[in-house]
Scaffold this motif. Structure first.
Motif, short mmCIF file in Angstrom:
data_model
loop_
_atom_site.label_atom_id
_atom_site.label_comp_id
_atom_site.label_asym_id
_atom_site.label_seq_id
_atom_site.Cartn_x
_atom_site.Cartn_y
_atom_site.Cartn_z
N ASN A 4 11.09 2.34 -6.92
CA ASN A 4 11.28 1.59 -8.16
C ASN A 4 9.99 1.37 -8.94
OD1 ASN A 4 13.97 1.40 -7.40
ND2 ASN A 4 13.74 -0.63 -6.50
N SER A 5 8.84 1.58 -8.34
CA SER A 5 7.56 1.37 -9.02
C SER A 5 7.14 2.62 -9.78
CB SER A 5 6.47 0.98 -8.01
OG SER A 5 6.81 -0.22 -7.35
N ASP A 6 6.39 2.41 -10.86
CA ASP A 6 5.92 3.52 -11.69
C ASP A 6 4.52 3.95 -11.24
OD1 ASP A 6 5.35 5.37 -13.60
OD2 ASP A 6 5.27 3.96 -15.29
N PHE A 7 4.43 5.12 -10.61
CA PHE A 7 3.15 5.63 -10.10
C PHE A 7 2.58 6.73 -11.00
CE2 PHE A 7 4.85 3.51 -6.44
CZ PHE A 7 3.75 3.09 -5.71
N THR A 8 3.00 6.75 -12.25
CA THR A 8 2.57 7.81 -13.17
C THR A 8 1.06 7.87 -13.30
OG1 THR A 8 4.63 7.51 -14.42
CG2 THR A 8 2.84 8.73 -15.48
N ASN A 9 0.41 6.72 -13.40
CA ASN A 9 -1.04 6.67 -13.64
C ASN A 9 -1.86 6.63 -12.36
OD1 ASN A 9 -0.60 6.54 -16.46
ND2 ASN A 9 -0.26 4.32 -16.32
N VAL A 10 -1.20 6.51 -11.22
CA VAL A 10 -1.93 6.32 -9.96
C VAL A 10 -2.55 7.65 -9.50
CG1 VAL A 10 -1.73 5.70 -7.52
CG2 VAL A 10 -0.48 4.40 -9.27
N LYS A 11 -3.86 7.62 -9.23
CA LYS A 11 -4.59 8.80 -8.78
C LYS A 11 -4.98 8.73 -7.30
CE LYS A 11 -4.42 10.26 -12.98
NZ LYS A 11 -3.40 11.29 -13.31
N LEU A 12 -4.96 7.52 -6.75
CA LEU A 12 -5.39 7.35 -5.36
C LEU A 12 -4.62 6.20 -4.72
CD1 LEU A 12 -7.40 7.96 -3.00
CD2 LEU A 12 -8.96 6.32 -4.07
N ILE A 13 -4.05 6.44 -3.54
CA ILE A 13 -3.38 5.41 -2.76
C ILE A 13 -4.08 5.31 -1.41
CG2 ILE A 13 -1.21 4.61 -1.74
CD1 ILE A 13 0.29 6.26 -3.80
N ILE A 14 -4.58 4.13 -1.11
CA ILE A 14 -5.38 3.90 0.10
C ILE A 14 -4.57 3.05 1.08
CG2 ILE A 14 -7.53 2.98 1.00
CD1 ILE A 14 -8.59 3.19 -1.94
N PHE A 15 -4.36 3.55 2.28
CA PHE A 15 -3.64 2.80 3.32
C PHE A 15 -4.67 2.18 4.26
CE2 PHE A 15 -0.39 5.50 1.66
CZ PHE A 15 0.78 4.75 1.78
N ALA A 16 -4.80 0.84 4.17
CA ALA A 16 -5.82 0.13 4.94
C ALA A 16 -5.22 -0.95 5.82
CB ALA A 16 -6.84 -0.49 3.98
N MET A 17 -3.97 -0.79 6.23
CA MET A 17 -3.34 -1.77 7.10
C MET A 17 -3.93 -1.69 8.51
SD MET A 17 0.64 -1.76 5.78
CE MET A 17 0.80 0.01 5.56
N PRO A 18 -3.93 -2.80 9.24
CA PRO A 18 -4.63 -2.84 10.53
C PRO A 18 -4.07 -1.94 11.61
CG PRO A 18 -3.40 -4.87 10.17
CD PRO A 18 -3.37 -4.12 8.88
N LYS A 19 -2.75 -1.69 11.59
CA LYS A 19 -2.14 -0.87 12.62
C LYS A 19 -1.80 0.51 12.09
CE LYS A 19 -0.11 -4.44 15.59
NZ LYS A 19 1.13 -4.91 16.27
N HIS A 20 -2.08 1.52 12.89
CA HIS A 20 -1.78 2.90 12.51
C HIS A 20 -0.29 3.07 12.22
CE1 HIS A 20 -1.89 7.25 12.41
NE2 HIS A 20 -1.01 7.31 13.38
N ARG A 21 0.54 2.45 13.04
CA ARG A 21 1.99 2.58 12.87
C ARG A 21 2.43 2.02 11.52
NH1 ARG A 21 6.30 3.30 16.61
NH2 ARG A 21 4.83 3.21 18.32
#
Length: 588
Positions: free
Chosen positions: A462-479
């Motif tokens: 539902n979110s608009d990611f048209t302008n997004v160039k980078l998504i960073i996953f920095a959550m504490p658990k790998h899972r």
């Protein structure tokens, strides 16, 4: 006595080895390891092994530590939310009568073993005992998938806590066990809180902190409440709540994590080892499994009526879709008073174990099941939402940081320092309290954050990611990062590789890096441990300033250029002539 102790130690070694083997098989089958632990108890039972005193002690310690750590994480305000108390109280009433009616119907058939001798009173007692959900199972599942801080996780835990309180009241009323005069001493616990906080503050880290957690939960928690005529496990929960607001409560919980998980293996072993495996109780246990969908439906309808989203209601229903170990306590009480035959203990034990096994796969594939049922479930979803489930927007952000803990927060601030505008950055976290804490701690810096669940498929769709160039996953658990990536890859904007942005993630182990590169197309990998030394070295260089520069020039004069990888004391040393050239999110 010494010989018996040695035999017991050997048996417990065999039991835990079997638990490892079955747990390993469960993991390879992509099931929670606790399914394997439960299965190992039944395997050992079929092989002729009996429960040992050591396993019983380990099991009891595991449950006590579990409730203590729940208290450490429990915001007591969640219990007064209508989503929690209305669901918990109404579910017990409805499901108790529904389960009792089911059992009473089958009691008409006198030829059915165990069921034919039931009357209304005993069926109502059994229905009440089966209406509860397992605290141990739900917390293990939620912790396993990093969902304790999610809305559905917090509501599920709140419901379980209220159920445990109802259980304590029921046992006190039926057994005649009442608090004694010493229970008045418990009123002094809030006063003693400051003393306990002082001890916790000066327990520092490592083993001392872990020993503090064990001794405080067992002595000030379990044993003190037992001495006062109350249930010891309730004491462990209450003492955990007393420490919830302390800054070190999270660190204390983490220090107890591995110890608690290891001891809970004893709990799962105990379930299988205690069962008397005969065909009649097994058939009745299978019959009770047929009631599980009705129990889930009641949870779903009630949470839907208090304006939770379809997905949230479904995940709560899955987390609570089992029978509780509390049922064993109630039935044991009924057996001791001659209300039920002893075989019912086996029935409930087998039913509890089977529900753990049956309920595990739905929790593993919860999002996939939700997407399949979504068109149907949306017919019943209420238009009104609770505040935490309002639709969110990432705005015009070009960089999205998923997980705003210590690492995510520092990544955000570092990107600001390197020229990114605040309007182009947005942080995402599932924990509203953490979001407020981060924003309060950085008043001088503008930090855009939204509260949502990164494993929620609706967010990515539902979110608009048209302008997004980078998504960073920095959550504490790998899972947690993997679950978020799985939903991202299924989102329409990403399918077919039409999205031209990049994915970045943090890892701790080499196999995690390989998984992210191979399965999820993550191009920028940051090893939290590997890179920490580089960051520390830079910090030292920046702190020493001119002194460090002079030392480096002197070293280069005497030894020649180190940039070519010359060995010093047998180790190659490399110097980056311009450290600023290395990207903050460097590709390892």
């Amino acid at each position: 006595e010494l010989e018996e102790a040695n035999i017991g130690l050997v048996l417990e070694t065999v039991y835990f080895s079997m638990a490892f083997l079955c747990g390993f098989i469960a993991v390879k089958l992509e099931l929670p390891p606790l399914v394997g632990f439960i299965a190992s108890g039944f395997v050992l039972n079929l092989m002729g092994f009996d429960i040992t005193e050591g396993i019983e002690i380990i099991s009891s310690l595991g449950v006590t530590l579990l409730l203590f750590t729940i208290g450490l994480k429990l915001d007591i305000r969640i219990l007064v939310k209508k989503e929690v108390w209305i669901t918990a109280t109404t579910h017990i009433i409805i499901s108790s009568f529904l389960l009792a009616s089911f059992l009473l119907f089958f009691s008409i058939f006198k030829e059915i073993p165990l069921l034919g001798d039931l009357d209304f009173k005993t069926t109502l007692l059994l229905g009440f005992s089966l209406s509860f959900s397992s605290t141990v199972f739900a917390i293990k599942i939620l912790e396993e998938y990093g969902e304790m801080s999610t809305l559905h996780g917090r509501i599920a835990v709140g419901i379980l806590i209220l159920q445990d309180l109802f259980a304590v009241i029921f046992l006190a009323a039926t057994t005649g066990k009442k608090p004694n005069a010493y229970a008045l001493c418990l009123l002094g616990l809030p006063i003693a809180q400051k003393i306990v906080w002082y001890i916790l503050e000066h327990s520092r880290h490592g083993e001392i902190l872990t020993l503090f957690g064990m001794s405080f939960s067992l002595v000030a928690g379990y044993q003190l409440f037992e001495f006062c005529g109350l249930k010891g496990n309730l004491g462990a929960l209450v003492t955990g709540v007393l420490l919830h607001s302390h800054d070190k409560s999270s660190e204390l919980s983490k220090s107890l994590l591995k110890l608690k998980d290891l001891m809970l293996v004893g709990f799962f072993l105990e379930i299988g080892l205690n069962a008397t495996l005969t065909l009649d109780p097994f058939y009745i246990a299978l019959l009770l499994l047929l009631l599980l969908p009705f129990k889930m439906i009641i949870y779903y309808v009630l949470t839907n009526l208090v304006f939770l989203r379809a997905r949230t209601s479904l995940l709560i229903s899955f987390a609570l879709a089992d029978y509780s170990e509390f049922g064993l306590i109630v039935v044991d009480l009924a057996v001791s008073q001659g209300m039920l035959p002893g075989d019912w203990l086996t029935v409930i034990a087998v039913a509890v174990a089977l529900t753990f096994i049956v309920a595990s796969p739905p929790n593993v594939y919860a999002n996939d099941i939700y997407m399949m049922l979504k068109p149907f479930l949306y017919r019943f979803q209420r238009d009104k939402r609770v505040l935490e489930e309002e639709d969110v927007s990432i705005g015009d952000a070009t960089v999205v940081i998923v997980g705003m803990g210590r690492i995510g927060e520092q990544v955000y601030k570092t990107l600001l320092l390197h020229g990114y505008e605040a309007d182009n950055l947005v942080g995402i976290d599932v924990n509203q309290s953490l979001i407020q804490h981060v924003q309060n701690r950085n008043i001088e810096v503008r930090i855009n954050m939204i509260c949502t669940d990164a494993s929620d498929p609706d967010f990515w769709r539902n979110s608009d990611f048209t302008n997004v160039k980078l998504i960073i996953f920095a959550m504490p658990k790998h899972r947690q990062n993997v679950f978020g990536l799985q939903q991202l890859l299924k989102a329409p904007f990403y399918k077919g590789m039409r999205w031209g942005g990049k994915l970045a993630a943090r890892v701790r182990y080499e196999h995690e890096e390989k998984e992210l590169r191979k399965k999820y197309n993550v191009s920028i990998i940051y090893d939290s441990y590997d890179r920490a030394g580089i960051a520390f070295g830079r910090y030292i260089i920046d702190s020493l300033g001119n002194e460090c520069t002079a030392a480096r020039l002197s070293n280069e004069t005497s030894m020649g250029s180190l940039e070519s990888g010359t060995r010093v004391s047998g180790k190659p040393v490399f110097v980056n002539p311009d450290p600023s050239e290395e990207n903050v999110l460097s590709n390892k």
